[in-house]
Structures are given as C-alpha cells and as structure tokens.
Motif scaffolding. Structure first.
Motif, PDB file in Angstrom:
ATOM      1  N   UNK A 139       0.837  -1.209   0.000  1.00  0.00           N
ATOM      2  CA  UNK A 139       0.000   0.000   0.000  1.00  0.00           C
ATOM      3  C   UNK A 139       0.872   1.258   0.000  1.00  0.00           C
ATOM      4  N   UNK A 140       1.973   1.248   0.758  1.00  0.00           N
ATOM      5  CA  UNK A 140       2.828   2.433   0.844  1.00  0.00           C
ATOM      6  C   UNK A 140       3.491   2.747  -0.494  1.00  0.00           C
ATOM      7  N   UNK A 141       3.861   1.700  -1.251  1.00  0.00           N
ATOM      8  CA  UNK A 141       4.573   1.898  -2.516  1.00  0.00           C
ATOM      9  C   UNK A 141       3.688   1.709  -3.743  1.00  0.00           C
ATOM     10  N   UNK A 142       2.365   1.555  -3.552  1.00  0.00           N
ATOM     11  CA  UNK A 142       1.487   1.173  -4.652  1.00  0.00           C
ATOM     12  C   UNK A 142       1.404   2.257  -5.725  1.00  0.00           C
ATOM     13  N   UNK A 143       1.527   1.820  -6.965  1.00  0.00           N
ATOM     14  CA  UNK A 143       1.262   2.637  -8.147  1.00  0.00           C
ATOM     15  C   UNK A 143       0.350   1.826  -9.063  1.00  0.00           C
ATOM     16  N   UNK A 144      -0.449   2.505  -9.887  1.00  0.00           N
ATOM     17  CA  UNK A 144      -1.457   1.816 -10.688  1.00  0.00           C
ATOM     18  C   UNK A 144      -0.829   0.830 -11.680  1.00  0.00           C
ATOM     19  N   UNK A 145       0.358   1.142 -12.197  1.00  0.00           N
ATOM     20  CA  UNK A 145       0.984   0.261 -13.188  1.00  0.00           C
ATOM     21  C   UNK A 145       1.350  -1.101 -12.598  1.00  0.00           C
ATOM     22  N   UNK A 146       1.342  -1.198 -11.245  1.00  0.00           N
ATOM     23  CA  UNK A 146       1.713  -2.458 -10.602  1.00  0.00           C
ATOM     24  C   UNK A 146       0.640  -3.549 -10.779  1.00  0.00           C
ATOM     25  N   UNK A 147      -0.614  -3.146 -11.100  1.00  0.00           N
ATOM     26  CA  UNK A 147      -1.688  -4.140 -11.277  1.00  0.00           C
ATOM     27  C   UNK A 147      -1.404  -5.028 -12.493  1.00  0.00           C
ATOM     28  N   UNK A 148      -1.233  -4.438 -13.716  1.00  0.00           N
ATOM     29  CA  UNK A 148      -0.897  -5.324 -14.852  1.00  0.00           C
ATOM     30  C   UNK A 148       0.454  -6.016 -14.666  1.00  0.00           C
ATOM     31  N   UNK A 149       1.392  -5.354 -13.933  1.00  0.00           N
ATOM     32  CA  UNK A 149       2.687  -5.982 -13.697  1.00  0.00           C
ATOM     33  C   UNK A 149       2.528  -7.245 -12.846  1.00  0.00           C
ATOM     34  N   UNK A 156       1.302  -1.867 -18.483  1.00  0.00           N
ATOM     35  CA  UNK A 156       2.207  -1.468 -17.401  1.00  0.00           C
ATOM     36  C   UNK A 156       3.021  -0.232 -17.798  1.00  0.00           C
ATOM     37  N   UNK A 157       3.593  -0.259 -18.997  1.00  0.00           N
ATOM     38  CA  UNK A 157       4.402   0.875 -19.467  1.00  0.00           C
ATOM     39  C   UNK A 157       3.544   2.124 -19.635  1.00  0.00           C
ATOM     40  N   UNK A 158       2.311   1.923 -20.194  1.00  0.00           N
ATOM     41  CA  UNK A 158       1.403   3.062 -20.411  1.00  0.00           C
ATOM     42  C   UNK A 158       1.030   3.716 -19.084  1.00  0.00           C
ATOM     43  N   UNK A 159       0.637   2.901 -18.091  1.00  0.00           N
ATOM     44  CA  UNK A 159       0.239   3.448 -16.783  1.00  0.00           C
ATOM     45  C   UNK A 159       1.418   4.076 -16.039  1.00  0.00           C
ATOM     46  N   UNK A 160       2.625   3.617 -16.344  1.00  0.00           N
ATOM     47  CA  UNK A 160       3.814   4.172 -15.675  1.00  0.00           C
ATOM     48  C   UNK A 160       4.105   5.589 -16.180  1.00  0.00           C
ATOM     49  N   UNK A 161       3.900   5.798 -17.488  1.00  0.00           N
ATOM     50  CA  UNK A 161       4.300   7.084 -18.072  1.00  0.00           C
ATOM     51  C   UNK A 161       3.134   8.057 -18.272  1.00  0.00           C
ATOM     52  N   UNK A 162       1.909   7.554 -18.427  1.00  0.00           N
ATOM     53  CA  UNK A 162       0.762   8.430 -18.732  1.00  0.00           C
ATOM     54  C   UNK A 162      -0.179   8.472 -17.535  1.00  0.00           C
ATOM     55  N   UNK A 163      -0.566   9.676 -17.062  1.00  0.00           N
ATOM     56  CA  UNK A 163      -1.500   9.784 -15.932  1.00  0.00           C
ATOM     57  C   UNK A 163      -2.843   9.114 -16.240  1.00  0.00           C
ATOM     58  N   UNK A 164      -3.457   8.547 -15.210  1.00  0.00           N
ATOM     59  CA  UNK A 164      -4.701   7.789 -15.383  1.00  0.00           C
ATOM     60  C   UNK A 164      -5.819   8.654 -15.963  1.00  0.00           C
ATOM     61  N   UNK A 165      -5.874   9.945 -15.575  1.00  0.00           N
ATOM     62  CA  UNK A 165      -6.978  10.798 -16.040  1.00  0.00           C
ATOM     63  C   UNK A 165      -6.969  10.936 -17.567  1.00  0.00           C
TER      64      UNK A 165
END
Length: 466
Positions: free
Chosen positions: A289-299, A396-405
């Motif tokens: 939870x402390x380190x969670x980023x959205x790109x981690x889901x597909x990863x 994963x790459x898309x969510x890492x570089x592009x904001x979710x909005x």
C-alpha cells in the motif's frame, strides 16, 4: 449474383414457428466491398427490415484430388506465404490465413447397415464453411484422398470433421466426429485421430487419417482475437439435460469454493490464526500500500503468467460428468374440457422447461467464464496467454508514463463519439471477445486428442485411475 430472398420468422415458447414476412434484394445492383445500408419493407405484414449488406469475393474454398494439391506446388506455396507475411499485416484484415486439409482415409468404422457395411462420407466444418467428400459405398475402410482448402477468418476456430453414413432419402447416420483447434495443427504430418461420439467426450469406433497445413499471419490473428466472434449459422440447439445441468452446477460450485477458500485465507490472516502467516501478510500489506502505483496491477498479473509458465499449472481439466440425455382428442364436450386442461398442463410444462433451460444456460456461462480466466493464466492456449502477457506489458508501461486521467479521458471520448463515427457499429467488449477464444474445461476435453488403442476418454481414464 441474383435475387436474395429473405424470410423473417417468429418462434414462441412452445417452439411453434410462424413466417412473419418476406422481402427481396437484388444482389447484382450492389457495389462490391462496400457496406450497403438497406431498409426493406416486409411483404404480407407491417414492418421493415434494416440490413447492412457487404459483398465480398470468397477466395480460398476448394475441393480437389491429391494430385492437385495447392500447397504441394512450391511456387504456389511461396505466393500464399507471401500473402500472409508480416509486411502484409495491415492489408485485408479479415483474411487471416489459409488451411489445407487432406482427408486420406478412415479405418474400422461402425457398420450402420444391416449388411454389416456402411456408405461413409466425410463432412468438414470450419466456422460457417462446410465441405464434404464423395460417398464410398459398402465399405468400413473408405479411402477418400481429397484435398480441402479453407480461408481462415479466426485462428481460434475449430475444424470439425464428422463421418456420416449415407442413408438414401433419410437423414444420414452418425459414424464419429473429431474436433481440431487450428492452433494445435502440426503442419505437413499425417495424423491418425480416434473418432469420438457426438458430444466429443468419449471414444467412438474407428479412426480417421488427416494431413493438415496452416499458413496464417500472427498479427492479423492477434487483432482478430479482440473482435466479436463470428456466429455459427448452423448450430445444434442445447437440449435440456439433467446430467448437463448437474455438471454445470458442479462447475459453478467448484468456482465458488475457490473464491470461498481465498476469502477464508484472508479472514484467517485478519484473525491471527497463524502468527507467522498473519505477520508476513501484514508486512506485505504495509509495503504494497505504501509503494502502490497503478501500473503495478498489470505488472502483478504478468508475474502470475510467468509463474504459471515456469512452474506447474494451477489445474488441468476438472472432472466433468458425461453428457447424454401425445395426446389424442375427441369430439364431445367432456373431451374438449379435458383437452383444454391438457393444453394448460402442456403450457406449464413448456414454461418450466424454459425456466430450467435458462438456468442451465446461465450456469454454463458462469462456469465457462471462470474456467476461461483460469485457463488463460494456465497457458492452456500458449498463443492467447502470450498475447495477454504482451497486452499487460504495454498496459504497465502506459500506466507508468501516462497519468490515469488522460487514459480515462481518451476512453470516454472514444465511447461517446463511437455512434457518431460509425452509426451501425456493433457494440464490442474486447476483454469478453478475448475470453471467448479461451476454451473452458469442457471444451478442453472435447478438443483433446485420443491416441489409437485407448478406448476411454481422458475423463474416464482419470476416473478409473482414482
């Protein structure tokens, strides 16, 4: 290129059919390779029929003798391979590949006639394409030696080869069947397939020898995976069966128990039933939870694919149950009353049958959906699992570089403007289209190849071993 006759039919809950109206279309007046929107008034009834008609040249379907084999000619094979090469990936997206099937012979077929012989012929079906061999009379070991060529529109289609006994004016008798997924074809090899029963779950009498060649474009095949599957025009309607209903209930029960076990495991972590397990779970929770980023889901989903690819699969074919499965009237008033009571009873029986049939179909859909998700992660069809890994890597790459909005904004604009851009577009869910290509556990049994000499299905072998 003549007149296309169209009939509109209606069917009520009692399975009675009634023709509602007819109309005609002059095919010769329509341009080729172009969607034509037609609004046709129905004759003999009120109402109109809205149609999109596209005329496409049909290429690739052919029947020939072994001496005239298209892919046996090196120059012809090179030309076809060039047509489906990677540099032509964006040309004619519906033309995915070509399949050549040599139907050589069948051995030791079932005797369907009183004379102890059969009059066998072979029917091949791929999607909505149907071709058949000639009939060989009075023979249990027929040799057809025919070559069939099919255009491949979906690489996840299944080639169905059925042997029938010709019976004059009567419907042909069933002699055996085999289903072969295109992705399981071994090019250029002569294979011996044991025939199965109509349900494709048990061995039947006889074997058939086939040789197949498949050439396809993997990029076109991958893109086609995310579009709606072509509907079969000729398909046997599902019959109400106590055994099938019981099997579907068991399949749903197994899926429910899997979810229940996961929930119980999480509850045990919260209840500190095992100090070590709860401590590890608590630490993992805090760090995640402390380190969670959205790109981690597909990863994380990609890592699950890798784990199942390297290690043992989570599960194979589940145990599946085998599937098998009048009135008079008089003229008097008293008999008329009894007849009306009978009609009321028959209507109630039809109503109950419809309800139970609906329940059976819903259970089938739920069970198949869960099994297809499991089989995607289990690498049941490596092509599909690899494709899913590729999509998750891109996500994963898309969510890492592009904001979710921004991603949600692009998705919403596409959804809201779709009808303006293409008013007759068919609603499409890419995820469900992808999952529709993954076989369920029942289909895995149906598509499993039985080796000659084995008289049992994979399912029965498993039971006898227990």
């Amino acid at each position: 290129m003549g007149i296309l006759d169209i009939e509109v039919w209606g069917k009520d809950s009692k399975k009675h059919e009634e023709r509602l109206g007819t109309c005609k279309v002059d095919i010769s007046a329509l341009p080729l390779k172009q969607a034509n929107c037609l609004e046709l008034p129905l004759e003999s009834c009120l109402g109109t029929l809205l149609m999109l008609v596209t005329l496409m040249p049909c290429a690739g379907v052919s029947v020939s003798d072994l001496c005239v084999c298209p892919l046996a000619d090196p120059s012809e094979r090179k030309k076809i391979a060039q047509r489906f090469s990677l540099q032509n990936s964006l040309k004619n997206m519906k033309d995915v590949g070509i399949l050549q099937v040599k139907v050589l012979k069948a051995v030791d077929l079932l005797a369907a006639d009183f004379s102890g012989k059969s009059d066998p012929f072979c029917l091949l079906e791929l999607g909505n394409d149907r071709l058949q061999t000639h009939t060989i009379y009075k023979n249990l070991n027929p040799e057809w030696n025919k070559v069939f060529t099919f255009p491949v529109k979906d690489i996840h289609d299944v080639l169905e080869v059925t042997v029938f006994d010709e019976d004059g004016d009567k419907p042909p008798d069933f002699l055996g069947k085999v289903a072969i997924p295109l992705l399981s074809i071994r090019d250029g090899q002569t294979n011996c397939y044991m025939l199965k029963n109509k349900d494709l779950e048990q061995a039947f009498k006889g074997v058939i020898y086939l040789e197949m060649d498949l050439i396809y474009n993997p990029i076109k095949a991958s893109i086609r995976t995310f579009t709606p599957r072509e509907k079969r025009f000729v398909e046997d309607s599902r019959k109400l069966s106590k055994k099938i209903l019981s099997r579907d209930v068991d399949r749903v029960k197994r899926l429910t128990m899997t979810v229940w076990n996961i929930a119980q495991f999480l509850t045990s972590c919260f209840q500190w039933e095992s100090t070590l397990r709860s401590t590890v779970a608590f630490v993992v929770f805090l760090v995640t939870v402390w380190n969670f980023e959205l790109y981690m889901i597909p990863l994380a989903l990609s890592l699950l694919f890798v784990y199942n690819f390297i290690g043992p699969t989570l599960g194979k074919v589940g145990s599946i149950q085998d599937s098998q499965e009048s009135t008079d009237t008089d003229e008097e008033k008293y008999e008329d009353d009894k007849e009306s009571e009978k009609k009321g009873l028959i209507e109630r029986i039809y109503m109950v049958q419809d309800i139970v049939s609906t329940v059976q179909n819903v259970l089938e859909e739920i069970a198949s959906f869960g099994e297809r998700i499991k089989n995607t992660f289990n690498w049941t069809v490596p092509f599909l699992s690899f494709l899913a890994c590729l999509i998750l890597a891109v996500a994963t790459i898309t969510l890492y570089f592009i904001p979710l909005r921004y991603i949600i904004l692009i998705w919403g604009i596409n959804k809201f403007t779709k009808k303006f851009r293409n008013p007759y577009a068919i609603d499409n869910n890419e995820l469900l289209n992808f999952l529709s290509r993954v076989p369920s556990d029942v289909q895995k049994v149906q598509y499993a190849e039985l080796k000659p000499g084995s008289s049992q299905s994979p399912l029965r072998k498993k039971r006898s071993a227990l």
